[in-house]
Design an enzyme around this catalytic site. Structure first.
Site, PDB file in Angstrom:
ATOM      1  N   ASN A 133       0.879  -1.172   0.000  1.00  0.00           N
ATOM      2  CA  ASN A 133       0.000   0.000   0.000  1.00  0.00           C
ATOM      3  C   ASN A 133       0.917   1.222   0.000  1.00  0.00           C
ATOM      4  O   ASN A 133       1.654   1.451   0.966  1.00  0.00           O
ATOM      5  CB  ASN A 133      -0.851  -0.024   1.265  1.00  0.00           C
ATOM      6  CG  ASN A 133      -2.221   0.593   1.118  1.00  0.00           C
ATOM      7  OD1 ASN A 133      -2.949   0.668   2.085  1.00  0.00           O
ATOM      8  ND2 ASN A 133      -2.611   1.044  -0.055  1.00  0.00           N
TER       9      ASN A 133
ATOM     10  N   CYS B   4      -6.193   5.274   7.803  1.00  0.00           N
ATOM     11  CA  CYS B   4      -5.465   4.332   6.957  1.00  0.00           C
ATOM     12  C   CYS B   4      -4.403   3.658   7.813  1.00  0.00           C
ATOM     13  O   CYS B   4      -3.452   4.305   8.262  1.00  0.00           O
ATOM     14  CB  CYS B   4      -4.821   5.046   5.772  1.00  0.00           C
ATOM     15  SG  CYS B   4      -3.841   3.952   4.713  1.00  0.00           S
ATOM     16  N   GLY B   5      -4.569   2.368   8.059  1.00  0.00           N
ATOM     17  CA  GLY B   5      -3.642   1.643   8.917  1.00  0.00           C
ATOM     18  C   GLY B   5      -2.245   1.538   8.348  1.00  0.00           C
ATOM     19  O   GLY B   5      -1.246   1.798   9.043  1.00  0.00           O
ATOM     20  N   ASN B   6      -2.136   1.149   7.086  1.00  0.00           N
ATOM     21  CA  ASN B   6      -0.816   1.045   6.464  1.00  0.00           C
ATOM     22  C   ASN B   6      -0.156   2.413   6.350  1.00  0.00           C
ATOM     23  O   ASN B   6       1.060   2.560   6.534  1.00  0.00           O
ATOM     24  CB  ASN B   6      -0.926   0.394   5.083  1.00  0.00           C
ATOM     25  CG  ASN B   6      -1.302  -1.068   5.170  1.00  0.00           C
ATOM     26  OD1 ASN B   6      -0.884  -1.772   6.068  1.00  0.00           O
ATOM     27  ND2 ASN B   6      -2.116  -1.527   4.232  1.00  0.00           N
TER      28      ASN B   6
ATOM     29  N   HIS C 269     -16.545  -1.257   6.692  1.00  0.00           N
ATOM     30  CA  HIS C 269     -16.050  -2.466   6.022  1.00  0.00           C
ATOM     31  C   HIS C 269     -17.182  -3.472   5.861  1.00  0.00           C
ATOM     32  O   HIS C 269     -17.995  -3.666   6.770  1.00  0.00           O
ATOM     33  CB  HIS C 269     -14.922  -3.109   6.825  1.00  0.00           C
ATOM     34  CG  HIS C 269     -13.699  -2.243   6.913  1.00  0.00           C
ATOM     35  ND1 HIS C 269     -12.672  -2.328   6.010  1.00  0.00           N
ATOM     36  CD2 HIS C 269     -13.375  -1.267   7.793  1.00  0.00           C
ATOM     37  CE1 HIS C 269     -11.747  -1.436   6.332  1.00  0.00           C
ATOM     38  NE2 HIS C 269     -12.152  -0.776   7.396  1.00  0.00           N
TER      39      HIS C 269
ATOM     40  N   ASN D 246     -15.373  -0.272   2.309  1.00  0.00           N
ATOM     41  CA  ASN D 246     -14.268  -1.120   1.893  1.00  0.00           C
ATOM     42  C   ASN D 246     -14.784  -2.549   1.919  1.00  0.00           C
ATOM     43  O   ASN D 246     -15.519  -2.926   2.844  1.00  0.00           O
ATOM     44  CB  ASN D 246     -13.101  -0.971   2.874  1.00  0.00           C
ATOM     45  CG  ASN D 246     -12.627   0.462   2.987  1.00  0.00           C
ATOM     46  OD1 ASN D 246     -11.905   0.964   2.145  1.00  0.00           O
ATOM     47  ND2 ASN D 246     -13.047   1.147   4.054  1.00  0.00           N
TER      48      ASN D 246
ATOM     49  N   GLU E 190     -10.743  -1.366  -1.916  1.00  0.00           N
ATOM     50  CA  GLU E 190     -10.771  -0.206  -1.030  1.00  0.00           C
ATOM     51  C   GLU E 190     -11.698   0.876  -1.570  1.00  0.00           C
ATOM     52  O   GLU E 190     -11.670   1.202  -2.762  1.00  0.00           O
ATOM     53  CB  GLU E 190      -9.369   0.372  -0.850  1.00  0.00           C
ATOM     54  CG  GLU E 190      -8.510  -0.405   0.125  1.00  0.00           C
ATOM     55  CD  GLU E 190      -7.355   0.429   0.646  1.00  0.00           C
ATOM     56  OE1 GLU E 190      -7.619   1.487   1.256  1.00  0.00           O
ATOM     57  OE2 GLU E 190      -6.203   0.025   0.423  1.00  0.00           O
ATOM     58  N   ARG E 191     -12.464   1.434  -0.663  1.00  0.00           N
ATOM     59  CA  ARG E 191     -13.355   2.552  -0.975  1.00  0.00           C
ATOM     60  C   ARG E 191     -12.557   3.718  -1.551  1.00  0.00           C
ATOM     61  O   ARG E 191     -11.605   4.202  -0.953  1.00  0.00           O
ATOM     62  CB  ARG E 191     -14.072   2.981   0.315  1.00  0.00           C
ATOM     63  CG  ARG E 191     -14.971   4.173   0.201  1.00  0.00           C
ATOM     64  CD  ARG E 191     -15.618   4.523   1.528  1.00  0.00           C
ATOM     65  NE  ARG E 191     -14.657   4.862   2.572  1.00  0.00           N
ATOM     66  CZ  ARG E 191     -14.958   5.520   3.685  1.00  0.00           C
ATOM     67  NH1 ARG E 191     -16.209   5.894   3.916  1.00  0.00           N
ATOM     68  NH2 ARG E 191     -14.040   5.782   4.588  1.00  0.00           N
TER      69      ARG E 191
ATOM     70  N   CYS F  54      -4.512  -3.473   3.060  1.00  0.00           N
ATOM     71  CA  CYS F  54      -5.337  -2.471   3.746  1.00  0.00           C
ATOM     72  C   CYS F  54      -5.300  -2.809   5.229  1.00  0.00           C
ATOM     73  O   CYS F  54      -5.782  -3.872   5.644  1.00  0.00           O
ATOM     74  CB  CYS F  54      -6.769  -2.503   3.222  1.00  0.00           C
ATOM     75  SG  CYS F  54      -7.900  -1.384   4.104  1.00  0.00           S
ATOM     76  N   GLY F  55      -4.725  -1.910   6.040  1.00  0.00           N
ATOM     77  CA  GLY F  55      -4.576  -2.177   7.459  1.00  0.00           C
ATOM     78  C   GLY F  55      -5.887  -2.205   8.207  1.00  0.00           C
ATOM     79  O   GLY F  55      -6.131  -3.095   9.029  1.00  0.00           O
TER      80      GLY F  55
ATOM     81  N   GLY G  48      -8.719  -2.828   6.848  1.00  0.00           N
ATOM     82  CA  GLY G  48      -9.427  -3.993   6.313  1.00  0.00           C
ATOM     83  C   GLY G  48      -8.985  -5.284   6.961  1.00  0.00           C
ATOM     84  O   GLY G  48      -9.797  -6.164   7.281  1.00  0.00           O
TER      85      GLY G  48
END
Length: 295
Positions: free
Chosen positions: A14, A76-78, A174, A209, A227-228, A236-237, A239
């Site tokens: 990502n 956004c996790g990543n 999600h 997502n 991803e949305r 996707c973190g 996700g």
């Protein structure tokens, strides 16, 4: 010409354009975001983030973050792991510090910096992703909750096809589908056809997502994600966190789960109060300079 320094970074595939904007002099319209993220005519990325000063003195930083279509996600996790490496390696926090607090639209996220045996080299980051929820109002979704007030295995019609969805909020929405319920293997065709239909469907008023999940064993999942506002990505973190929590409340996995994505693996830890911790890498790809006044 107004030269702006940037760093291209990625977290298990990502990828992001990261810019130090602590002076808060930059403003990007959605058209500029789209052009910069274009992989043929721009730098190429899944999103752009600006490093900014925190609003509250109790926190370390805030960010401005945009997807590659110009939309603004809650979290956004990543990207948060890439953010942590950027501020750590660029000396924006002292190396004796091994944690930071980041203000996002989904709330303040605490990030732990994990270093190698030399005590300073960045190795990975662990993000407190906050509490997961399957309550329909928190997602948000109009899907019907079960007797426990959670949207687990809800029947949903998508263009004449009935699927079972579990809806999870990680500060963003999600929709999770499990291979065992789809009666077909998870493929690129499935992700790219069913993913956008669910993303933009009426059951998710803020869009969603969409995660497609295979249960390998009680501690391992394999996942692909639509991803949305982005499309299919390598990782996707949020996700992965949502998928692990969904599998956990369905009693398919335990409290520590490795989620295997196209870009690599994430370790997800689920606490009793539904707080999720995510651990994974973040890497520098290259640095460069661009003209902020480009058309």
């Amino acid at each position: 010409m107004r030269p702006i320094n940037f760093t291209k970074m990625q977290g298990i595939g990502n990828d992001f354009i990261v810019i130090d904007d602590r002076d808060e002099n930059l403003t990007f319209a959605s058209e500029q975001v789209i052009k910069m993220c274009d992989r043929k005519f721009g730098i190429g990325a899944d999103g752009i983030m600006f490093v900014r000063n925190a609003v509250s003195p109790e926190n370390d930083f805030s960010w401005w973050f945009a997807n590659n279509d110009g939309t603004i996600p809650d979290m956004c996790g990543n990207g948060s792991r890439c953010f942590a490496r950027f501020v750590y390696e660029n000396g924006l926090i002292p190396h004796v510090r091994k944690s930071l607090k980041l203000e996002t639209l989904a709330g303040v996220k605490e990030i732990k910096i994990n270093v190698a045996s030399d005590g300073t080299t960045f190795e990975s980051a662990t993000v407190n992703m906050g509490k997961a929820s399957a309550e329909p109002a928190s997602v948000p979704t109009t899907l019907v909750a079960n007797s426990n007030g959670r949207v687990i295995d809800a029947r949903y019609n998508v263009d004449g096809r009935e699927v079972l969805l579990t809806a999870i909020s990680m500060g963003n929405p999600h929709a999770i589908l499990f291979e065992r319920d789809l009666n077909e293997p998870i493929s690129e065709e499935l992700v790219t056809t069913l993913g956008p239909k669910i993303e933009c469907s009426v059951g998710f008023p803020a869009k969603a997502n969409v995660e497609f999940v295979e249960v390998i064993d009680a501690s391992t999942l394999r996942m692909r994600v639509w991803e949305r506002g982005v499309g299919e990505t390598l990782a996707c973190g949020t996700g992965a966190s949502a998928a692990a929590y969904a599998a956990n409340i369905k009693n398919l996995v335990g409290d520590e789960v490795t989620v295997k994505l196209l870009g690599g693996d994430l370790l997800i830890e689920i606490k009793d109060d539904a707080t999720i911790f995510m651990t994974g890498n973040a890497e520098n790809v290259f640095t460069g300079v661009f003209d902020a006044n480009m058309e």
